[in-house]
Design a protein around this motif. Structure first.
Motif, short mmCIF file in Angstrom:
data_model
loop_
_atom_site.label_atom_id
_atom_site.label_comp_id
_atom_site.label_asym_id
_atom_site.label_seq_id
_atom_site.Cartn_x
_atom_site.Cartn_y
_atom_site.Cartn_z
N LEU A 91 0.84 -1.20 0.00
CA LEU A 91 0.00 0.00 0.00
C LEU A 91 0.88 1.26 0.00
O LEU A 91 0.62 2.22 -0.72
N PHE A 92 1.92 1.24 0.82
CA PHE A 92 2.84 2.38 0.88
C PHE A 92 3.47 2.64 -0.49
O PHE A 92 3.55 3.77 -0.94
N ILE A 93 3.90 1.56 -1.11
CA ILE A 93 4.57 1.73 -2.40
C ILE A 93 3.58 2.24 -3.43
O ILE A 93 3.86 3.16 -4.19
N TRP A 94 2.39 1.67 -3.39
CA TRP A 94 1.36 2.13 -4.33
C TRP A 94 1.08 3.62 -4.12
O TRP A 94 1.05 4.41 -5.06
N ALA A 95 0.91 4.01 -2.84
CA ALA A 95 0.53 5.39 -2.52
C ALA A 95 1.66 6.36 -2.88
O ALA A 95 1.41 7.44 -3.42
N ALA A 96 2.88 5.97 -2.61
CA ALA A 96 4.01 6.85 -2.93
C ALA A 96 4.07 7.07 -4.43
O ALA A 96 4.28 8.20 -4.90
N ASN A 97 3.85 6.01 -5.20
CA ASN A 97 3.87 6.16 -6.66
C ASN A 97 2.70 7.01 -7.14
O ASN A 97 2.86 7.92 -7.94
N TYR A 98 1.53 6.71 -6.63
CA TYR A 98 0.34 7.38 -7.12
C TYR A 98 0.36 8.87 -6.77
O TYR A 98 0.01 9.71 -7.60
N TYR A 99 0.77 9.20 -5.55
CA TYR A 99 0.77 10.60 -5.13
C TYR A 99 2.11 11.29 -5.41
O TYR A 99 2.33 12.40 -4.96
N GLN A 100 2.98 10.61 -6.12
CA GLN A 100 4.26 11.20 -6.54
C GLN A 100 5.07 11.70 -5.35
O GLN A 100 5.65 12.79 -5.37
N GLN A 101 5.09 10.89 -4.31
CA GLN A 101 5.85 11.25 -3.11
C GLN A 101 7.04 10.31 -2.99
O GLN A 101 6.89 9.11 -3.19
N PRO A 102 8.24 10.83 -2.69
CA PRO A 102 9.37 9.91 -2.49
C PRO A 102 9.02 8.87 -1.43
O PRO A 102 8.50 9.22 -0.38
N MET A 650 -7.41 14.80 -12.26
CA MET A 650 -6.67 16.04 -12.20
C MET A 650 -5.45 15.94 -11.30
O MET A 650 -5.42 15.18 -10.33
N ALA A 651 -4.43 16.70 -11.67
CA ALA A 651 -3.29 16.91 -10.77
C ALA A 651 -2.93 18.38 -10.86
O ALA A 651 -3.16 19.01 -11.89
N VAL A 652 -2.39 18.90 -9.79
CA VAL A 652 -1.98 20.29 -9.78
C VAL A 652 -0.52 20.35 -9.36
O VAL A 652 -0.12 19.67 -8.41
N ILE A 653 0.26 21.12 -10.11
CA ILE A 653 1.64 21.34 -9.69
C ILE A 653 1.70 22.77 -9.17
O ILE A 653 1.29 23.70 -9.86
N ARG A 654 2.12 22.93 -7.94
CA ARG A 654 2.16 24.26 -7.34
C ARG A 654 3.60 24.70 -7.18
O ARG A 654 4.49 23.87 -6.97
N ALA A 655 3.79 26.01 -7.25
CA ALA A 655 5.12 26.54 -6.97
C ALA A 655 4.95 27.86 -6.25
O ALA A 655 4.00 28.59 -6.50
N GLU A 656 5.85 28.15 -5.34
CA GLU A 656 5.81 29.45 -4.69
C GLU A 656 7.21 29.97 -4.43
O GLU A 656 8.15 29.19 -4.28
N SER A 657 7.30 31.29 -4.43
CA SER A 657 8.61 31.90 -4.27
C SER A 657 8.44 33.30 -3.70
O SER A 657 7.40 33.93 -3.87
N GLU A 658 9.47 33.77 -3.04
CA GLU A 658 9.39 35.12 -2.49
C GLU A 658 9.50 36.18 -3.58
O GLU A 658 9.09 37.31 -3.39
N ARG A 659 10.10 35.82 -4.70
CA ARG A 659 10.21 36.77 -5.80
C ARG A 659 9.03 36.60 -6.75
O ARG A 659 8.67 35.47 -7.09
N ALA A 660 8.46 37.75 -7.15
CA ALA A 660 7.16 37.73 -7.82
C ALA A 660 7.09 36.84 -9.05
O ALA A 660 6.13 36.11 -9.23
N TRP A 737 8.12 23.66 -4.64
CA TRP A 737 7.14 23.11 -5.57
C TRP A 737 6.60 21.80 -5.04
O TRP A 737 7.22 21.14 -4.19
N SER A 738 5.43 21.43 -5.53
CA SER A 738 4.82 20.18 -5.09
C SER A 738 3.84 19.69 -6.14
O SER A 738 3.37 20.47 -6.97
N ILE A 739 3.58 18.41 -6.08
CA ILE A 739 2.58 17.81 -6.97
C ILE A 739 1.42 17.35 -6.10
O ILE A 739 1.64 16.72 -5.07
#
Ligand code: ADP
Ligand code: ZN
Ligand code: ZN
Length: 746
Positions: A91-102, A650-660, A737-739
């Motif tokens: 389950l862990f391996i499946w979830a890590a792959n599916y949610y793109q988490q190391p 759907m998937a969303v890739i987010r990014a944030e930074s202090e510079r605009a 950044w994150s997925i």
């Protein structure tokens, strides 16, 4: 001494890097022996950078992409047998792959802290040592250079498992024992432990502490439909107060009688202590509760009790979906629509979806329950993936409350409370009943402005206004918690007429107290419940049945059963109707229905007052006239037309930074990378980069890139290729950044 080609041990370590790390098995052990001892799911210590860390073996292999001479041997083998049962490991391996988490991150942020630190799970009995499978297979010529170690192996081999104490008495030093342990030749055991087969107790006649309620017919149909064997998913769709919990309890009883365990997931334990109590009152079996108030030791103990089968019922919140079970029998997930099941940071998994995947892997049934099921789950019923079980009436004598719309365009409201609402509150109190007032905004007022020049108090770290908190004399940002004093005069024009505009719970509370000076008023929001025991006071007051007014945010909407509440007033139904999030309407319908469901749960029919500026809003009308079921069916049809989830993935890739500009241009680059893997097509589309709903938050500029596909595998294939490319890109270090796969909030 024999030298072997070492085995490659692929280890997950707690690191944000999306890869496993290769190590070598100890040099004096043959690969065959190593393969037996170093099983996937066992923890090992490994050198990592300059540190030694605890890692988990994911797989072993005879080949590495890396040069053998560059690889280091593992340190110490910690577990003699896999820490996680194979199905949970999968389950862990499946979830890590599916949610793109190391995988290392996913595992190590979810395991109990003490296991992350490499501690051994606590076991009952007297500590001792026995030969490991490796030790048993040790040839007569091994360990020739380590005579003392050899002697100890021979001792244990002759006499069988030995108490640690007696080994010391035989004049073996602790370092000798440790060295053999490190080589994996001996392993700790508990000797003479009379490990009780606790699960047998559940077969006892005394399984029930109190009698089951006599089910009414649709409850009975539901309990009969829930098969105790094999994988099946059920959606228990029952109006508030319909007795879903009784269905859970009697389904659990069935699996307990087969000597199986039940895993019960709920959104939040501290808010609903009654739920836990109902399970404890019913069964005579050991039960553990996993919640945030546990110490590290208690958590590990509860985890182990689940793993060894010492506990028959495991109750917990989101992360409890990863609890190991000795003999799983049933998974129940209550309030399945609740957003708290989706983790919003780090490992962004959905415990609801994983509960279903887990049940499938374990071949057991899973029951998702709600009075306001998510559109995803309703759609799964429509396509036949889930079996739809419906409880359409309230249990006992309670009937559904009567809804009434209060038009705020036609009626004046004072501190958020319309005159007719106020009159109904007064009447209810005089009848010695209780009132629940719902306003999803804490603080005194959501804005402060200058009457003369129009200045408004804003957070300089976020794109948002500051909320006035009068009791604490502060302006507070609800997004970054920035705080400052309430100014005496306008900072812009020095004018003296600063106005607190709009209302939050604090203001409405003050007004109600002024109108009803002799009535007990209890406020429930994140400010008022910070104090320990505050929530308990609320429960005690509500359960005493004395007339009182409960006023609060959505903390009050969650599954409570207060028998004497007969009026629910929703002060502002509009905010959710205009949310830009495509789930805005769904959430509003759920929230209103849940809040309304607190009314009239006893014998007296309840009333629900909905204050709105949009009394003719078609969705509000539909919800009021026909209930959540029809409302949801209509929303689902709209989602299909507009091709939104659950009809697209759907998937969303987010990014944030202090510079605009940085986050935005980074996502533009991500989109290019993505498009070169999967060009845009009707089957897979891109949107963005777009500014996040709150573009600037806590001093960071936030953007997102939305990807949607008609099939999950296509989206997965893209993300699996894309993630390492992003990670390895030099610009990735400049932003956060994150997925987020299957995002719940945009
Ligand atoms: P839900 O979880 O669906 O909102 P609950 O399980 O809290 O509903 O049940 C609401 C109330 O009805 C509880 O007080 C419960 O004890 C009672 N109840 C449930 N089932 C029955 C039944 N079959 N007979 C009598 N009372 C019941
Ligand atoms: Zn001014
Ligand atoms: Zn802020």
């Amino acid at each position: 001494m024999a030298q072997f080609e070492p085995l490659i041990i692929r280890v997950a370590v707690p690191s944000p890097l999306r890869r496993l790390f290769d190590y070598l098995s100890p040099a004096d052990i043959s690969p065959d022996q190593a393969e037996k001892a170093l099983q996937p799911g066992c923890r090992v210590t490994v050198p990592f950078g300059r540190r030694e860390v605890t890692g988990l073996i994911i797989e072993t292999s005879r080949h590495s992409e890396f040069e053998m001479s560059k690889l280091k041997p593992i340190g110490q083998l910690i577990d003699q047998e896999p820490l996680l049962p194979p199905s949970l490991f999968k389950l862990f391996i499946w979830a890590a792959n599916y949610y793109q988490q190391p995988i290392g991150d996913a595992l190590f942020t979810t395991l109990p802290v003490l296991l992350r630190k490499g501690e051994l799970p606590p076991l009952p009995g007297q500590p001792g040592w026995r030969l490991s499978t490796l030790g048993l297979g040790l040839g007569p010529d091994s360990l020739k250079q380590a005579r003392k170690q050899r002697a100890l192996v021979d001792l244990i081999s002759d006499s069988g498992p030995e108490l640690a104490e007696s080994i010391i008495l035989e004049a073996f030093s602790r370092p000798i024992i440790k060295q053999l342990g490190q080589k994996g030749l001996i392993e700790p055991v508990l000797i003479d432990a009379n490990a009780s087969e606790v699960l047998d107790q559940s077969l006892d006649e005394n399984l029930l502490k109190e009698d089951n309620l006599k089910l009414y017919s649709s409850q009975q149909t539901a309990v009969d439909a829930i098969e105790s064997h094999g994988f099946n998913s059920y959606l228990l769709d029952g109006v508030t107060g319909s007795g879903k919990t009784e269905v859970y309890l009697q389904s659990i009883e069935k699996v307990l009688r087969y000597g199986r365990q039940a895993l019960v997931l709920i959104p939040e334990i501290s808010l609903t202590p009654q739920t836990e109590q109902r399970f404890r009152d019913r069964f005579n079996v050991p039960m553990v509760t996993l919640h945030s108030g546990l110490s590290d030791k208690q958590r590990l103990k509860a985890w182990m009790d689940a793993k060894t089968g010492a506990a028959s019922i495991i109750l917990g919140t989101r992360s409890a979906v990863f609890t190991p079970l000795k003999s799983p029998g049933l998974i129940i997930l209550d309030e399945e629509h609740d957003q708290s099941y989706k983790q919003q940071e780090g490992f962004r998994y959905s415990a609801r979806d994983l509960a279903v995947i887990r049940a499938q892997q374990e071949s057991i049934p899973v029951v998702l329950g709600s009075a306001t099921p998510s559109l995803e789950s309703l759609n799964n019923c429509a396509t036949g993936r889930y079996q739809h079980l419906i409880l359409s009436t309230r249990a006992g004598d309670a009937v559904q409350p009567d809804w009434q719309m209060i038009d705020l365009k036609a009626e004046r409201a004072e501190s958020g409370i319309a005159a007719s609402t106020l009159a109904a509150i007064g009447e209810t109190i005089r009848n010695k009943q209780q009132v629940l007032v719902f306003l999803n905004r804490r603080g005194y007022a959501p804005a402060m402005l200058c009457h003369q020049c129009g200045w408004t108090a804003e957070c300089n770290q976020c794109d948002s206004r500051l909320t006035v908190h009068r009791a604490r004399s502060r302006l507070i940002c609800h997004h970054c918690d920035h705080q400052r004093r309430i100014p005496q005069q306008c900072p812009s024009c020095k004018g003296q007429q600063l106005i607190a505009a709009g209302e939050g719970t604090e203001r409405s509370e003050a007004y109600l107290q002024q109108c009803f000076p002799d009535t007990k008023i209890l406020r429930v929001d994140r400010d008022s419940t910070r104090r320990k025991g505050a929530m308990q006071e609320v429960f005690d007051a509500a359960n005493s049945g004395e007339p009182c007014i409960l006023i609060g945010t959505q903390m009050l909407a969650k599954g409570h059963h207060f028998a004497n509440v007969t009026l629910v007033a929703v002060l502002d139904a509009d905010s959710g109707l205009f949310s830009p999030d495509f789930r805005g309407h769904e959430r509003t319908g759920q929230l209103l229905t849940q809040v309304a469901g607190r009314s009239g749960r006893g014998t007296i029919r309840g009333r629900v007052f909905i204050q709105t500026h949009q009394p003719d809003h078609p969705l509000l009308e539909l919800l009021m006239a026909q209930g959540y079921g029809h409302f949801a069916t209509q929303l689902l049809a709209q989602r299909q037309l507009s091709q939104m989830p659950p009809f697209r993935h759907m998937a969303v890739i987010r990014a944030e930074s202090e510079r605009a500009n940085e986050a935005e241009s980074f996502l533009r680059l991500v989109r290019q990378l993505a498009e070169s893997i999967s060009p845009p097509s009707p089957r897979l589309g891109y949107l963005g980069p777009l500014p996040a709903m709150l573009e600037k938050r806590a001093g960071r500029f936030r953007y997102l890139l939305q990807i949607d596909a008609d099939q999950r595998p296509a989206l997965q294939a893209l993300l699996t290729q894309l993630a390492p490319q992003i990670e390895n890109h030099k610009d990735a270090r400049r932003v956060r950044w994150s997925i987020d796969v299957d995002p719940q909030e945009l």
